[in-house]
Design a protein around this motif. Structure first.
Motif, short mmCIF file in Angstrom:
data_model
loop_
_atom_site.label_atom_id
_atom_site.label_comp_id
_atom_site.label_asym_id
_atom_site.label_seq_id
_atom_site.Cartn_x
_atom_site.Cartn_y
_atom_site.Cartn_z
N TYR A 66 -1.06 5.29 -2.32
CA TYR A 66 -0.72 3.98 -2.89
C TYR A 66 -1.21 2.85 -1.97
O TYR A 66 -1.65 1.80 -2.45
N THR B 197 -3.93 -0.02 -2.99
CA THR B 197 -3.61 -1.44 -2.75
C THR B 197 -4.69 -2.11 -1.90
O THR B 197 -5.12 -3.23 -2.19
N SER C 173 -0.78 -7.71 -3.82
CA SER C 173 0.68 -7.64 -3.60
C SER C 173 1.42 -7.51 -4.93
O SER C 173 2.38 -6.72 -5.06
N TYR D 103 3.65 -4.40 -6.13
CA TYR D 103 5.05 -4.64 -6.50
C TYR D 103 5.36 -4.10 -7.90
O TYR D 103 6.42 -3.52 -8.14
N ILE D 104 4.39 -4.29 -8.79
CA ILE D 104 4.62 -3.87 -10.18
C ILE D 104 4.49 -2.35 -10.35
O ILE D 104 5.34 -1.71 -10.99
N LYS E 6 6.17 -0.11 -6.35
CA LYS E 6 7.30 -0.68 -5.62
C LYS E 6 8.04 0.40 -4.83
O LYS E 6 8.41 1.44 -5.36
N GLY E 7 8.19 0.13 -3.53
CA GLY E 7 8.89 1.07 -2.66
C GLY E 7 7.99 2.15 -2.09
O GLY E 7 8.43 2.93 -1.23
N GLU E 8 6.73 2.21 -2.55
CA GLU E 8 5.82 3.26 -2.09
C GLU E 8 4.87 2.79 -0.98
O GLU E 8 4.29 3.59 -0.27
N THR F 16 5.79 -2.73 3.50
CA THR F 16 5.61 -4.18 3.41
C THR F 16 6.03 -4.82 4.73
O THR F 16 6.53 -4.15 5.64
N SER G 111 9.82 -4.23 5.02
CA SER G 111 10.23 -2.87 5.39
C SER G 111 9.85 -2.51 6.81
O SER G 111 10.45 -1.64 7.43
N GLN H 279 7.39 -9.80 1.10
CA GLN H 279 7.08 -8.68 0.19
C GLN H 279 5.62 -8.24 0.27
O GLN H 279 5.21 -7.30 -0.40
#
Length: 580
Positions: free
Chosen positions: A170, A174, A203, A207-208, A211-213, A216, A219, A339
């Protein structure tokens, strides 16, 4: 350059242009400030604080109308090394001390010294830094986990190899989205800040869809505070100054070089003229203030300065506005900035490294296959595999050695005699041969500087050419622009040696610097004022009046116009001629 002169004839139209350029540069500076801070081993907000404070102070106190100050990629390997070795708090102290050094350099007008750093050295370490920045972003580009940062390049590359199995698909997606977006925007819409568009778009995609993978800023470092930088004291004592003065000096030198290079670029683009000493003072003041607000060292940013000019900036007010814009965005959008995926920032820094690599100039110098190529490669490799300090030191030492060697090759000492077939009987080398060389008068032409690198050659050549110990040795100094104390000592040794062998040294055409030095060292008096002549003809005439005429009888060399009569005259005639 006074502040009033920098905003002369300022009006509403000028302010509008500064406002537009300040907004554009401010927007561009935000992702770069955070990325540079993260890569330097500190929290992203410290890069933003640096952008704000440096942006304002360097514009107010600097010596360039268009300089944009802030954190830069060139500092990344140095600052990361200091953070790893000494810690963040000590980085602030090193930054403050660097500011003091820069300010003192400006006060004592040392800005001119930067121009003596050879181009191969600056290209070499800049390219080396670019490699470090680029490879340093592989971790975030691939989303590798459990990576330990090291000071040296090889260990960091080994870390990547050891943890390559932790690659995050991921993060890679990105990063690729950001990279493609930035390149596309730059090509299709050159005036639009591609890095910002790429950062926002990638970004949003992360996020879409992921998210969470993807790691950031939040995090990894926590939320970015949406507040103004807070003043706090730094712990400064003699022990810390002694420990950190070395790193501080490196920061100051690199900061000075980078800022003045940026100012030179700005001059070329705008037709303006910067004040190098004032620029160093501005950089110094900014770096003395920044640590009290948690910021990292700053310098002139070439890319942002160029963007500032291209966007229509008129005065330093655009730089102040750029800092204010960054502050406003920090206060309003800090939660959103938290984020941002680290994978979105990696391609931006990779492109920064690519653009700062000076690859065309690097290849150009390599193609010369000269000593400059050696300096370039050595500085480049030492920057990557050791550190910037060692690279610059070794590069400069080798450059000086090679320069001295080249200068020593330029020193020419030739024996000459007048060519009677030419106008004014010009003194020429080809007139000297085994059968045409006056035993009593030797004339030597010296061309080039006589300094520590050429002094031995000068002495050896003079003594070799005057092996027959002539009555008069005429040294033509008209083409000697400089002589140092080593050269002066060798000249004194020559004078003493010849004097001990009943020879007299005559000097002609002495330039101002050599003459002043000989007067200060008293060698002028030792040689004797009467033995200095403006023109060689005068010295030759003086020598001909004072040679041993007995040795002229029967001489067949005929080196001078007078030799024919001197060789064939009887002793009484010679005495009469001398009296006349």
């Amino acid at each position: 350059m006074k502040w009033r002169g920098r905003i002369e004839n300022y009006n509403k139209v000028s302010f509008r242009k500064d406002l537009i350029s300040g907004i554009i540069v401010g927007i561009i500076a935000i992702p770069l400030g955070m990325a540079f801070a993260i890569s330097s081993g500190v929290k992203p907000e410290y890069g933003i604080y640096t952008t704000i404070i440096a942006g304002v102070l360097i514009s107010i106190f600097g010596g360039s109308k268009f300089q944009i100050g802030g954190p830069t990629g060139a500092f990344i390997p140095i600052l990361l090394s200091i953070v790893i070795h000494y810690g963040y708090e000590n980085l602030l102290i090193a930054g403050f001390l660097a500011g003091v050094i820069l300010t003192l350099m400006g006060i004592f007008k040392m800005g001119f010294l930067i121009q003596f750093i050879p181009r191969p050295v600056t290209i070499g370490f800049t390219a080396g830094i670019a490699v470090i920045i680029f490879t340093g972003q592989i971790v975030n580009f691939l989303g590798l986990q459990n990576i330990t940062k090291h000071e040296d390049f090889i260990s960091n590359m080994s870390e990547i190899g050891l943890h390559i199995s932790t690659i995050n698909t991921y993060s890679v997606i990105t990063s690729i989205i950001c990279l493609i977006t930035v390149i596309t925007v730059i090509k299709l819409f050159p005036k639009v800040p591609g890095s910002l568009i790429g950062l926002i778009f990638s970004s949003l995609m992360a996020y879409i869809f992921f998210k969470g993978e993807v790691p950031t800023i939040r995090s990894t470092f926590g939320d970015i505070p949406s507040s103004i930088p807070v003043f706090h004291l730094i712990e400064l004592n003699f022990e810390k100054i002694r420990t950190l003065i070395g790193p501080a000096f490196v920061i100051a030198m690199l900061g000075g070089i980078e800022s003045l290079l940026s100012a030179v670029v700005a001059d070329g683009m705008s037709g303006s003229r910067h004040n190098s000493n004032k620029e160093l003072m501005g950089q110094g003041i900014a770096n003395m203030v920044i640590p009290f607000f948690g910021g990292i060292p700053a310098t002139g940013a070439i890319a942002r300065t160029a963007t500032n000019i291209k966007s229509g900036a008129i005065s330093p007010i655009s730089g102040i506005i750029h800092g204010v814009i960054v502050l406003i965005i920090l206060l309003l959008f800090a939660p959103l900035a938290s984020q941002i995926p680290l994978a979105s920032m990696a391609p931006i820094l990779m492109l920064v490294a690519w653009n700062m690599s000076e690859r065309k100039e690097f290849i150009h110098i390599l193609k010369t296959k000269s000593s400059d190529s050696i300096i370039l490669i050595l500085t480049f490799l030492l920057t990557i595999f050791l550190n910037l300090t060692t690279a610059v030191e070794v590069g400069l030492i080798i450059a000086v050695i090679l320069f001295v060697k080249r200068m020593s090759e330029l020193l020419i000492v030739r024996k000459v005699l007048p060519d009677r077939s030419r106008q004014n009987q010009k003194l020429m080398t080809y007139m000297v041969n085994e059968n045409h060389d006056c035993p009593q008068i030797s004339i030597l032409t010296i061309e080039g500087s006589i300094f520590f690198g050429t002094a031995n050659l000068f002495e050896e050549t003079i003594l070799k050419l005057s092996y027959n110990k002539p009555k008069f040795l005429i040294l033509r100094f008209g083409r000697v622009p400089f002589i140092d104390t080593t050269g002066e000592a060798k000249l004194a040794s020559i004078v003493k040696y010849l004097r001990d062998n009943d020879s007299v040294v005559l000097l002609t055409g002495l330039q101002s610097q050599p003459k002043e030095l000989l007067i200060r060292t008293k060698l002028y008096d030792v040689i004797g004022k009467q033995n200095f002549f403006e023109h060689s003809g005068e010295a030759i005439g003086h020598a001909l009046l004072n040679i041993n005429y007995n040795k002229c009888l029967g001489c067949k060399h005929y080196a001078f116009l007078e030799c024919s009569s001197l060789s064939n005259s009887n002793l009484l005639d010679l005495k009469d001629q001398k009296m006349e």
